[in-house]
Scaffold this motif. Structure first.
Motif, PDB file in Angstrom:
ATOM      1  N   THR A   1     -46.689  -8.891  -6.258  1.00 34.76           N
ATOM      2  CA  THR A   1     -46.820 -10.187  -6.922  1.00 34.76           C
ATOM      3  C   THR A   1     -46.611 -11.300  -5.896  1.00 34.76           C
ATOM      4  O   THR A   1     -46.500 -11.043  -4.701  1.00 34.76           O
ATOM      5  N   ILE A   2     -46.502 -12.520  -6.377  1.00 35.12           N
ATOM      6  CA  ILE A   2     -46.218 -13.671  -5.529  1.00 35.12           C
ATOM      7  C   ILE A   2     -44.954 -13.442  -4.707  1.00 35.12           C
ATOM      8  O   ILE A   2     -44.833 -13.939  -3.589  1.00 35.12           O
ATOM      9  N   LEU A   3     -44.019 -12.662  -5.229  1.00 36.85           N
ATOM     10  CA  LEU A   3     -42.782 -12.365  -4.501  1.00 36.85           C
ATOM     11  C   LEU A   3     -43.075 -11.666  -3.178  1.00 36.85           C
ATOM     12  O   LEU A   3     -42.497 -12.002  -2.137  1.00 36.85           O
ATOM     13  N   THR A   4     -43.950 -10.695  -3.218  1.00 39.39           N
ATOM     14  CA  THR A   4     -44.323  -9.967  -2.008  1.00 39.39           C
ATOM     15  C   THR A   4     -44.987 -10.905  -1.020  1.00 39.39           C
ATOM     16  O   THR A   4     -44.707 -10.863   0.183  1.00 39.39           O
ATOM     17  N   VAL A   5     -45.856 -11.764  -1.522  1.00 40.68           N
ATOM     18  CA  VAL A   5     -46.593 -12.682  -0.649  1.00 40.68           C
ATOM     19  C   VAL A   5     -45.634 -13.638   0.057  1.00 40.68           C
ATOM     20  O   VAL A   5     -45.720 -13.816   1.278  1.00 40.68           O
ATOM     21  N   ILE A   6     -44.700 -14.250  -0.670  1.00 40.50           N
ATOM     22  CA  ILE A   6     -43.763 -15.182  -0.039  1.00 40.50           C
ATOM     23  C   ILE A   6     -42.822 -14.445   0.913  1.00 40.50           C
ATOM     24  O   ILE A   6     -42.489 -14.950   1.987  1.00 40.50           O
ATOM     25  N   ARG A   7     -42.403 -13.239   0.557  1.00 44.77           N
ATOM     26  CA  ARG A   7     -41.509 -12.479   1.434  1.00 44.77           C
ATOM     27  C   ARG A   7     -42.210 -12.131   2.741  1.00 44.77           C
ATOM     28  O   ARG A   7     -41.660 -12.323   3.834  1.00 44.77           O
ATOM     29  N   GLU A   8     -43.428 -11.633   2.655  1.00 43.09           N
ATOM     30  CA  GLU A   8     -44.148 -11.233   3.862  1.00 43.09           C
ATOM     31  C   GLU A   8     -44.543 -12.439   4.716  1.00 43.09           C
ATOM     32  O   GLU A   8     -44.453 -12.389   5.944  1.00 43.09           O
ATOM     33  N   ALA A   9     -44.958 -13.529   4.079  1.00 45.14           N
ATOM     34  CA  ALA A   9     -45.327 -14.741   4.826  1.00 45.14           C
ATOM     35  C   ALA A   9     -44.100 -15.333   5.515  1.00 45.14           C
ATOM     36  O   ALA A   9     -44.164 -15.738   6.685  1.00 45.14           O
ATOM     37  N   SER A  10     -42.964 -15.374   4.808  1.00 42.30           N
ATOM     38  CA  SER A  10     -41.760 -15.948   5.406  1.00 42.30           C
ATOM     39  C   SER A  10     -41.232 -15.063   6.536  1.00 42.30           C
ATOM     40  O   SER A  10     -40.773 -15.563   7.561  1.00 42.30           O
TER      41      SER A  10
ATOM     42  N   ASP B   1     -53.188 -10.455  -7.259  1.00 43.01           N
ATOM     43  CA  ASP B   1     -52.183 -11.188  -8.033  1.00 43.01           C
ATOM     44  C   ASP B   1     -52.510 -12.682  -8.031  1.00 43.01           C
ATOM     45  O   ASP B   1     -52.667 -13.286  -6.966  1.00 43.01           O
ATOM     46  N   ALA B   2     -52.586 -13.275  -9.201  1.00 46.95           N
ATOM     47  CA  ALA B   2     -52.959 -14.684  -9.335  1.00 46.95           C
ATOM     48  C   ALA B   2     -51.894 -15.604  -8.748  1.00 46.95           C
ATOM     49  O   ALA B   2     -52.214 -16.611  -8.108  1.00 46.95           O
ATOM     50  N   GLY B   3     -50.625 -15.288  -8.952  1.00 48.11           N
ATOM     51  CA  GLY B   3     -49.558 -16.103  -8.387  1.00 48.11           C
ATOM     52  C   GLY B   3     -49.580 -16.066  -6.869  1.00 48.11           C
ATOM     53  O   GLY B   3     -49.392 -17.095  -6.204  1.00 48.11           O
ATOM     54  N   GLY B   4     -49.805 -14.899  -6.316  1.00 50.06           N
ATOM     55  CA  GLY B   4     -49.918 -14.761  -4.864  1.00 50.06           C
ATOM     56  C   GLY B   4     -51.100 -15.558  -4.330  1.00 50.06           C
ATOM     57  O   GLY B   4     -51.008 -16.216  -3.295  1.00 50.06           O
ATOM     58  N   GLN B   5     -52.220 -15.506  -5.055  1.00 51.17           N
ATOM     59  CA  GLN B   5     -53.401 -16.301  -4.675  1.00 51.17           C
ATOM     60  C   GLN B   5     -53.065 -17.782  -4.706  1.00 51.17           C
ATOM     61  O   GLN B   5     -53.431 -18.531  -3.804  1.00 51.17           O
TER      62      GLN B   5
END
Length: 174
Positions: free
Chosen positions: A38-47, A93-97
């Motif tokens: 989800t968006i959680l994975t995206v923010i964790r990996e980007a950060s 994932d829409a939130g990740g997008q």
């Protein structure tokens, strides 16, 4: 992120990386059942990528943001491999997008590409996994009828987030 940067007049790459990291940790802590893909994975990996980039010799804000945006794009594209419901639907994932789009817009602004932003549509990341189910098959048989999600923010002094989370976990379905 805003809390982490509230008193700063200038922002370095390291500042942005730390703020993204804090945003990621706050997001995970704010959910009773965090789900990967989800968006959680995206923010964790980007950060995480931004922190690694800024820890080296490159503290340039644009370079760190480029790293975060590139990793966010890859992470969004990978969400269907982490979350079966996305894989079955053949979507990301829409939130990740959405997060990727925000980060990409911020990067374009930092680069001075504001005129381009008026005409350029955000890049929509698609799943490379083909749709295998018909829409009627995607509705779970055990789905709660008339279910809905309620989200809210609490603000106050001397609040105990863990105690509040424990009490709220007993309410409804989560």
């Amino acid at each position: 992120m805003a809390e982490d940067m509230a008193d700063k007049e200038l922002i370095t790459g390291a500042d942005m990386a730390r703020a993204l990291g804090k945003a990621s940790k706050t997001a995970y802590k704010g959910l009773s059942n965090p789900t990967e893909g989800t968006i959680l994975t995206v923010i964790r990996e980007a950060s995480s990528a931004a922190l690694k980039k800024s820890a080296g010799n490159d503290n340039d804000l644009i370079t760190v943001m480029e790293t975060a945006v590139n990793i966010a794009r890859e992470s969004v594209a990978n969400t269907p491999t982490l979350l079966p419901v996305l894989k079955e639907a053949g979507v990301v994932d829409a939130g990740g997008q959405g997060l990727y789009t925000i980060l990409e817009g911020a990067l374009q602004y930092l680069k001075g590409e504001t005129e381009l932003m008026k005409f350029k549509k955000p890049q929509v990341i698609t799943s490379s996994i083909p749709l295998t189910l018909r829409l009627t098959e995607m509705i779970a048989a055990d789905e709660i009828p008339y279910g809905y999600c309620t989200e809210f923010m609490l603000k106050g002094k001397d609040l105990d987030p863990d105690k509040i989370k424990t009490r709220l976990t007993k309410k409804g379905n989560h």
